[in-house]
Scaffold this motif. Structure first.
Motif, PDB file in Angstrom:
ATOM      1  N   ASP A 395       0.824  -1.204   0.000  1.00 29.65           N
ATOM      2  CA  ASP A 395       0.000   0.000   0.000  1.00 29.65           C
ATOM      3  C   ASP A 395       0.859   1.255   0.000  1.00 29.65           C
ATOM      4  O   ASP A 395       1.954   1.272   0.572  1.00 29.65           O
ATOM      5  N   PHE A 396       0.364   2.321  -0.647  1.00 27.00           N
ATOM      6  CA  PHE A 396       0.801   3.660  -0.280  1.00 27.00           C
ATOM      7  C   PHE A 396       0.107   3.992   1.042  1.00 27.00           C
ATOM      8  O   PHE A 396      -1.084   3.698   1.216  1.00 27.00           O
ATOM      9  N   VAL A 397       0.827   4.599   1.957  1.00 31.34           N
ATOM     10  CA  VAL A 397       0.252   4.957   3.261  1.00 31.34           C
ATOM     11  C   VAL A 397       0.315   6.466   3.413  1.00 31.34           C
ATOM     12  O   VAL A 397       1.395   7.044   3.509  1.00 31.34           O
ATOM     13  N   MET A 398      -0.843   7.106   3.423  1.00 30.71           N
ATOM     14  CA  MET A 398      -0.919   8.556   3.490  1.00 30.71           C
ATOM     15  C   MET A 398      -1.468   8.991   4.843  1.00 30.71           C
ATOM     16  O   MET A 398      -2.634   8.711   5.184  1.00 30.71           O
ATOM     17  N   ILE A 399      -0.619   9.636   5.630  1.00 30.56           N
ATOM     18  CA  ILE A 399      -1.041  10.165   6.925  1.00 30.56           C
ATOM     19  C   ILE A 399      -1.631  11.546   6.686  1.00 30.56           C
ATOM     20  O   ILE A 399      -0.911  12.512   6.430  1.00 30.56           O
ATOM     21  N   THR A 400      -2.930  11.650   6.737  1.00 29.34           N
ATOM     22  CA  THR A 400      -3.618  12.884   6.373  1.00 29.34           C
ATOM     23  C   THR A 400      -5.023  12.889   6.946  1.00 29.34           C
ATOM     24  O   THR A 400      -5.631  11.823   7.135  1.00 29.34           O
ATOM     25  N   LYS A 401      -5.539  14.066   7.216  1.00 25.68           N
ATOM     26  CA  LYS A 401      -6.925  14.168   7.677  1.00 25.68           C
ATOM     27  C   LYS A 401      -7.899  14.002   6.516  1.00 25.68           C
ATOM     28  O   LYS A 401      -9.099  13.820   6.725  1.00 25.68           O
ATOM     29  N   ASN A 402      -7.387  14.102   5.291  1.00 31.08           N
ATOM     30  CA  ASN A 402      -8.244  14.023   4.109  1.00 31.08           C
ATOM     31  C   ASN A 402      -8.089  12.680   3.422  1.00 31.08           C
ATOM     32  O   ASN A 402      -6.974  12.242   3.135  1.00 31.08           O
ATOM     33  N   GLY A 403      -9.188  12.041   3.145  1.00 33.09           N
ATOM     34  CA  GLY A 403      -9.153  10.827   2.351  1.00 33.09           C
ATOM     35  C   GLY A 403      -9.320  11.170   0.884  1.00 33.09           C
ATOM     36  O   GLY A 403      -9.172  12.321   0.470  1.00 33.09           O
ATOM     37  N   ALA A 404      -9.641  10.172   0.088  1.00 31.60           N
ATOM     38  CA  ALA A 404      -9.826  10.379  -1.342  1.00 31.60           C
ATOM     39  C   ALA A 404     -11.317  10.502  -1.659  1.00 31.60           C
ATOM     40  O   ALA A 404     -12.176  10.071  -0.892  1.00 31.60           O
ATOM     41  N   SER A 405     -11.612  11.097  -2.801  1.00 29.80           N
ATOM     42  CA  SER A 405     -12.998  11.229  -3.243  1.00 29.80           C
ATOM     43  C   SER A 405     -13.537   9.881  -3.691  1.00 29.80           C
ATOM     44  O   SER A 405     -12.789   8.912  -3.891  1.00 29.80           O
ATOM     45  N   ASP A 406     -14.863   9.816  -3.860  1.00 27.25           N
ATOM     46  CA  ASP A 406     -15.484   8.580  -4.326  1.00 27.25           C
ATOM     47  C   ASP A 406     -14.953   8.176  -5.697  1.00 27.25           C
ATOM     48  O   ASP A 406     -14.779   6.991  -5.992  1.00 27.25           O
ATOM     49  N   LYS A 407     -14.679   9.174  -6.566  1.00 26.65           N
ATOM     50  CA  LYS A 407     -14.138   8.890  -7.898  1.00 26.65           C
ATOM     51  C   LYS A 407     -12.825   8.135  -7.796  1.00 26.65           C
ATOM     52  O   LYS A 407     -12.562   7.181  -8.532  1.00 26.65           O
ATOM     53  N   VAL A 408     -11.983   8.586  -6.868  1.00 25.04           N
ATOM     54  CA  VAL A 408     -10.658   7.979  -6.710  1.00 25.04           C
ATOM     55  C   VAL A 408     -10.774   6.602  -6.068  1.00 25.04           C
ATOM     56  O   VAL A 408     -10.060   5.663  -6.449  1.00 25.04           O
ATOM     57  N   GLU A 409     -11.658   6.474  -5.103  1.00 28.17           N
ATOM     58  CA  GLU A 409     -11.805   5.189  -4.415  1.00 28.17           C
ATOM     59  C   GLU A 409     -12.187   4.068  -5.374  1.00 28.17           C
ATOM     60  O   GLU A 409     -11.887   2.899  -5.136  1.00 28.17           O
ATOM     61  N   LYS A 410     -12.841   4.398  -6.475  1.00 29.72           N
ATOM     62  CA  LYS A 410     -13.273   3.392  -7.433  1.00 29.72           C
ATOM     63  C   LYS A 410     -12.112   2.851  -8.268  1.00 29.72           C
ATOM     64  O   LYS A 410     -12.235   1.794  -8.900  1.00 29.72           O
ATOM     65  N   LEU A 411     -11.011   3.565  -8.306  1.00 31.59           N
ATOM     66  CA  LEU A 411      -9.864   3.125  -9.099  1.00 31.59           C
ATOM     67  C   LEU A 411      -9.225   1.888  -8.467  1.00 31.59           C
ATOM     68  O   LEU A 411      -9.188   1.755  -7.238  1.00 31.59           O
ATOM     69  N   ASP A 412      -8.666   1.019  -9.288  1.00 30.93           N
ATOM     70  CA  ASP A 412      -8.201  -0.263  -8.741  1.00 30.93           C
ATOM     71  C   ASP A 412      -6.847  -0.690  -9.288  1.00 30.93           C
ATOM     72  O   ASP A 412      -6.555  -1.876  -9.400  1.00 30.93           O
ATOM     73  N   GLY A 413      -5.998   0.280  -9.602  1.00 30.17           N
ATOM     74  CA  GLY A 413      -4.677  -0.082 -10.087  1.00 30.17           C
ATOM     75  C   GLY A 413      -3.609  -0.082  -9.004  1.00 30.17           C
ATOM     76  O   GLY A 413      -2.463  -0.457  -9.234  1.00 30.17           O
ATOM     77  N   GLY A 414      -3.993   0.353  -7.807  1.00 27.51           N
ATOM     78  CA  GLY A 414      -3.068   0.409  -6.679  1.00 27.51           C
ATOM     79  C   GLY A 414      -3.857   0.584  -5.397  1.00 27.51           C
ATOM     80  O   GLY A 414      -5.074   0.810  -5.414  1.00 27.51           O
ATOM     81  N   ASN A 415      -3.170   0.478  -4.262  1.00 30.17           N
ATOM     82  CA  ASN A 415      -3.839   0.582  -2.962  1.00 30.17           C
ATOM     83  C   ASN A 415      -3.290   1.764  -2.175  1.00 30.17           C
ATOM     84  O   ASN A 415      -2.075   1.991  -2.145  1.00 30.17           O
ATOM     85  N   VAL A 416      -4.189   2.517  -1.534  1.00 30.14           N
ATOM     86  CA  VAL A 416      -3.799   3.628  -0.672  1.00 30.14           C
ATOM     87  C   VAL A 416      -4.496   3.477   0.670  1.00 30.14           C
ATOM     88  O   VAL A 416      -5.728   3.348   0.725  1.00 30.14           O
ATOM     89  N   LYS A 417      -3.728   3.436   1.722  1.00 29.34           N
ATOM     90  CA  LYS A 417      -4.268   3.390   3.078  1.00 29.34           C
ATOM     91  C   LYS A 417      -4.202   4.791   3.664  1.00 29.34           C
ATOM     92  O   LYS A 417      -3.142   5.421   3.709  1.00 29.34           O
ATOM     93  N   PHE A 418      -5.353   5.319   4.106  1.00 25.81           N
ATOM     94  CA  PHE A 418      -5.401   6.653   4.689  1.00 25.81           C
ATOM     95  C   PHE A 418      -5.394   6.545   6.209  1.00 25.81           C
ATOM     96  O   PHE A 418      -6.181   5.805   6.805  1.00 25.81           O
ATOM     97  N   VAL A 419      -4.482   7.315   6.818  1.00 26.81           N
ATOM     98  CA  VAL A 419      -4.223   7.225   8.252  1.00 26.81           C
ATOM     99  C   VAL A 419      -4.336   8.617   8.858  1.00 26.81           C
ATOM    100  O   VAL A 419      -3.757   9.575   8.327  1.00 26.81           O
ATOM    101  N   ILE A 420      -5.063   8.757   9.952  1.00 25.62           N
ATOM    102  CA  ILE A 420      -5.167  10.061  10.598  1.00 25.62           C
ATOM    103  C   ILE A 420      -3.993  10.263  11.554  1.00 25.62           C
ATOM    104  O   ILE A 420      -3.361   9.302  12.000  1.00 25.62           O
ATOM    105  N   GLN A 421      -3.681  11.521  11.851  1.00 28.93           N
ATOM    106  CA  GLN A 421      -2.656  11.845  12.844  1.00 28.93           C
ATOM    107  C   GLN A 421      -3.264  12.699  13.944  1.00 28.93           C
ATOM    108  O   GLN A 421      -3.961  13.670  13.679  1.00 28.93           O
ATOM    109  N   LYS A 422      -3.006  12.329  15.171  1.00 33.83           N
ATOM    110  CA  LYS A 422      -3.447  13.104  16.324  1.00 33.83           C
ATOM    111  C   LYS A 422      -2.228  13.494  17.159  1.00 33.83           C
ATOM    112  O   LYS A 422      -1.170  12.875  17.062  1.00 33.83           O
TER     113      LYS A 422
END
Length: 886
Positions: A395-422
């Motif tokens: 996976d790509f691991v993105m530490i961010t308060k923002n996830g991806a849009s629904d358009k992006v979530e539908k894509l299936d050529g790679g994986n992105v894990k969204f992680v929040i930071q506190k």
């Protein structure tokens, strides 16, 4: 005589009223981004002079006609321009001062009258002209503690020793004599207060007036970061006043001092106006007797007492201007350029009472960038991975308060894990730490409240685990490595084995700090043991300056990052956006990963002001383009993790474009063996500790030394920000960098040159991969250290040898070449101008293997190779992805 006088007066009146009623139309220049603007007169008509960030000066009519454009030599930051008639031809000439140490005097017709530079390397940043009768004196200053006086022929008249690095030189009538004199402000700290602030006599250079930072009435001003200064008589006492536009904890601040440094007016903004690195720019509007300044997206109008009259725009609004200038003849305020790279010129008609509500359409360069990114995004959303490209199981691991849009979530050529930071801060007693390392253990970070108990923090982690919410905690900083204590960290890992993605640490570079030593010796071994139980969490270390290229080679950090002990969970990141050595940190992290010293590194995309010397920085960018291209550059060399937080300024779709690249497979996860664009290596042996400490001590800007340029990693100290770098410098020879400012995406004309420790020499030799050696200051040749100047030719030869062994070589853009499979290579091309976006002419050379076909994978355009090379264009502010089939 009377009739002639009346006739002349009538004509003058008619002309003035016509000009007063004149309203210019917005236009964009033929230049790249505009950093500075000033008005002058040529042939009795008002003219707008502008400068780019680093390469050219130009003159425009108010109707938008380019009168001339002058390219400077030795690209570097053009810090200031002023318009004055220097050669007494009744037309204003243009004076400009640049970080390359040169003062340029351009005739009103666009030709060079003269240029001046001291006889030694200096970064000049400020210029002023004093006119008393027929006498003209030109003054310039920078980082070498000297005030230079230059005559109208460009010859040095004198140099006067001053205290501190010049922050501002301005001209005005500050005394009862009615003569012009000099206002001088110098700094020793990179952000706050002043070393000297006073008035100098232009002839004798004697101090006429001076004010201490201890003056009670100026306490508020000392706590602000002054980002703009103007001179005007706002209280009508026939003496000029000094107007300060500033940032106070991200809130707008204004102060006006009279010539005796008494407070005439003051305005302090409120929390509703807070904007990160908004950076105030302002002007005095004489026709309205008002003061205006823009703080980020908010436009503020004050009376001359500092009372708020009106506001326009909005918090984190759009169109953040680089500069403002008041044009009195046409009674217009001009907003020139935008901080994300705009070349727009927008007009505000001051004859209208609601002028501050004027809105402007996006135009010029940033409109083109917006359109280019929209096209890019739409193409990515339609992209289908080719049969020869396998989906990564990582996976790509993105530490961010923002996830991806629904358009992006539908894509299936790679994986992105969204992680929040506190960022909880633990209130647990520290007596046991004091017993171990002394009273320094009690130091805390003033930027946060320590109000969370150990139990509360652990419960937060337990709740995230129950919710299935991936998270990280910011656990320490150079101000306090113990936001969260070790026992708490261990328990977090126990209660959240599936959702805890680790802990973030920042700016803990000081190897002499007992708290840092304790962290390394006690915390790290315990964290390693706890993390390896589940093998998911990482430690993300954010460091700037040239930490990853040099500081990591100091014994303490070398044992941490380059020994292999902790390679499985350490993730280096860099606060590049407040750093002038981004290219070195990038090469350092690439060398660490590609050399096998760590398994991962992180892209750090954050809205810190993107320069290094903060008062002279641009503010938060509206366009996502700089962040996007920086993220792609790092991902294209193996960064799988991201610590990501763009500001409220950034327009949609923002980093959704980056996430779409990852999710679609356009930007694949890059393994070490897939990178085909590392030409040679640079190895660090016995790193120069003295050089490192001068660079890491970035708040202290009083460190000037004449031989700073004679280093492999040269002119990296804070006070050199914006300067051009010499021919013996690694960044210039190896990475194609021209000046110390915004080099996230070096063009690497000889391929990437990765930086690693000397321990890599054996493996590189066995593989016949060329490498150079230095201690960061001196080169290492024939078993001895030699000066950077002496080593330059050898370094250049090694870098060129590395370029020849690459299968693909690119000139004209930042780039990477990635192996997709044995017969397919993906070339990623990036516009390399961080806030200087422009269309790039690029040449791609195929050196050892003839392609069967070449295609732009997004546009589906088939590209023609002729004689083993091809020419393509990269759109301004954007990227291209090209697949080569063999």
């Amino acid at each position: 005589m009377k009739i002639n006088s009346l006739f002349s007066f009538a004509i003058s009146f008619l002309l003035s009223t016509q000009l007063f009623a004149f309203q210019s139309k917005d236009f964009s220049t033929k230049t790249n981004n505009i950093r500075n603007s000033v008005v002058g007169e040529i042939n009795h008509k008002p003219i707008l002079f502008v400068s780019e960030l680093s390469e050219s000066l130009a003159a425009y009519s108010l109707e938008g006609k380019e009168l001339w454009n002058y390219k400077i030599d030795q690209p570097s930051v053009i810090f200031e321009i002023i318009a004055e008639d220097i050669n007494n031809d009744d037309n204003d000439d243009l004076l400009a001062v640049a970080g390359n140490g040169i003062v340029y005097c351009i005739d009103s017709n666009g030709s060079l009258l003269w240029q001046f530079t001291p006889d030694h390397k200096v970064r000049l940043s400020e210029i002023a002209v004093v006119k008393n009768g027929d006498k003209i004196q030109i003054f310039a200053g920078g980082n070498d503690y000297q005030l230079y006086e230059i005559d109208t022929n460009g010859k040095q008249v004198s140099s006067t020793k001053i205290a501190g690095v010049v922050r501002k030189i301005e001209t005005g009538v500050f005394t009862d004599s009615g003569k012009q004199s000099l206002f001088l402000m110098t700094y020793s700290h990179d952000k706050f207060r002043w070393e000297f602030m006073g008035i100098l006599d232009a002839d004798s250079k004697q101090v006429l007036k001076e004010v201490s930072i201890k003056k009670k009435e100026l306490k508020a001003l000392t706590k602000t970061m002054v980002t703009d200064i103007a001179i005007a008589d706002i209280n009508n006492d026939k003496k000029d006043d000094i107007l300060f536009f500033a940032d106070n904890s991200f809130k707008p601040f204004f102060s006006a001092l009279d010539a005796d440094f008494n407070v005439l007016a003051e305005y302090a903004g409120n929390k509703k106006q807070v904007q990160r690195y908004a950076h105030s720019q302002g002007s005095f509007l004489a026709s309205r007797n008002e003061i205006m300044f823009q703080h980020g997206g908010v436009l503020i109008v004050l009376d001359t007492k500092g009372k708020l009259l009106n506001t326009g725009g909005e918090r984190y609004g759009k169109g953040v201007y680089s500069d403002f200038v008041y044009e009195p003849k046409s009674n217009q305020l001009i907003g020139a350029g935008t901080v994300d790279g705009g070349n727009n010129v927008d007009f505000f008609n001051l004859s209208k009472d609601n002028w501050y509500k004027t809105t402007h359409k996006k135009q010029g360069r940033m409109l083109a960038v917006e359109q280019n990114l929209t096209k890019l995004y739409n193409q990515i959303l339609e992209y289908k991975t080719p049969s020869y490209q396998k989906k990564s199981n990582k996976d790509f691991v993105m530490i961010t308060k923002n996830g991806a849009s629904d358009k992006v979530e539908k894509l299936d050529g790679g994986n992105v894990k969204f992680v929040i930071q506190k960022s909880p801060k633990e209130a647990t007693d520290r007596t046991y730490l004091v017993n171990k390392i002394g009273e320094s253990a009690l130091k805390k970070d003033k930027r946060g409240k320590y109000q969370d108990s150990r139990e509360q923090i652990i419960q937060m982690a337990r709740d995230y685990e129950a919710e299935g919410q991936p998270f990280t905690f910011w656990a320490g900083h150079g101000n306090d490595p113990f936001y969260i204590q070790i026992e708490t960290l261990e328990q977090i890992l126990e209660v959240a084995p599936n959702t805890c993605y680790g802990f973030v640490y920042a700016e803990m570079d000081n190897v002499e700090d007992p708290r840092v030593q304790y962290f390394v010796k006690e915390y790290l071994p315990r964290l390693a043991k706890a993390i390896r139980k589940k093998n998911r969490a990482k430690l993300y270390f954010r460091y700037k300056n040239m930490f990853w290229a040099a500081t990591t080679h100091l014994p303490l950090w070398k044992d941490v990052f380059l020994s292999g002990k902790y390679s499985d969970f350490l993730v280096p990141a860099s606060e590049d956006t407040s750093n002038r050595t981004q290219d070195l940190n990038l090469a350092g992290r690439i060398g660490m990963k590609s050399g096998g010293y760590i398994n991962d590194f992180a892209m750090r995309l954050i809205d810190d002001n993107p320069t290094s010397w903060r008062p002279l920085t641009p503010g938060g960018q509206n366009s996502v383009s700089p962040y996007l291209r920086q993220g792609v550059m790092m991902a294209a060399y193996g960064a799988r993790y991201g610590i990501v937080s763009t500001s409220g300024f950034v327009e949609e779709p923002g980093l959704d474009i980056l996430f779409a690249m990852m999710k679609s497979g356009v930007l694949p996860v890059v393994e070490n063996e897939d990178i085909l664009s590392i030409g040679s290596w640079h190895l660090i042996k016995d790193v120069d500790e003295k050089l490192i400490h001068t660079v890491d001590n970035h708040h202290n800007i009083k460190q000037y030394k004449k031989d700073d340029e004679n280093a492999i990693f040269s002119l990296a100290q804070m006070h050199w920000a914006g300067t051009n770098i010499p021919d013996n410098d690694f960044s210039k020879i190896a990475l194609g960098v021209k000046y110390r400012w915004l080099n996230y995406m070096p063009e690497i004309p000889n391929g990437m040159v990765a930086i690693a420790p000397i321990e890599s020499a054996k493996e590189l030799s066995e593989k016949n991969i060329p490498f150079s050696i230095s201690n960061s200051k001196q080169g290492f040749s024939n078993n001895e250290f030699v000066s950077a100047k002496k080593y330059a030719s050898e370094l250049k030869k090694i870098v060129e040898m590395g370029a020849k062994r690459l299968p693909i070589l690119v000139k004209g853009a930042a780039w990477s070449a990635i192996k997709i499979d044995e017969n397919h290579t993906r070339i990623i091309l990036m516009d390399s101008g961080y806030i200087e976006p422009q269309e790039r002419d690029v040449t791609i050379v195929f050196q050892h293997r003839k392609p069967k076909s070449v295609q732009d994978i997004l546009s589906k355009e088939n590209l023609i190779v002729s004689k083993s090379q091809m020419d393509v264009k990269v759109p301004a502010g954007s990227l291209r992805f090209i697949d080569v089939t063999y």
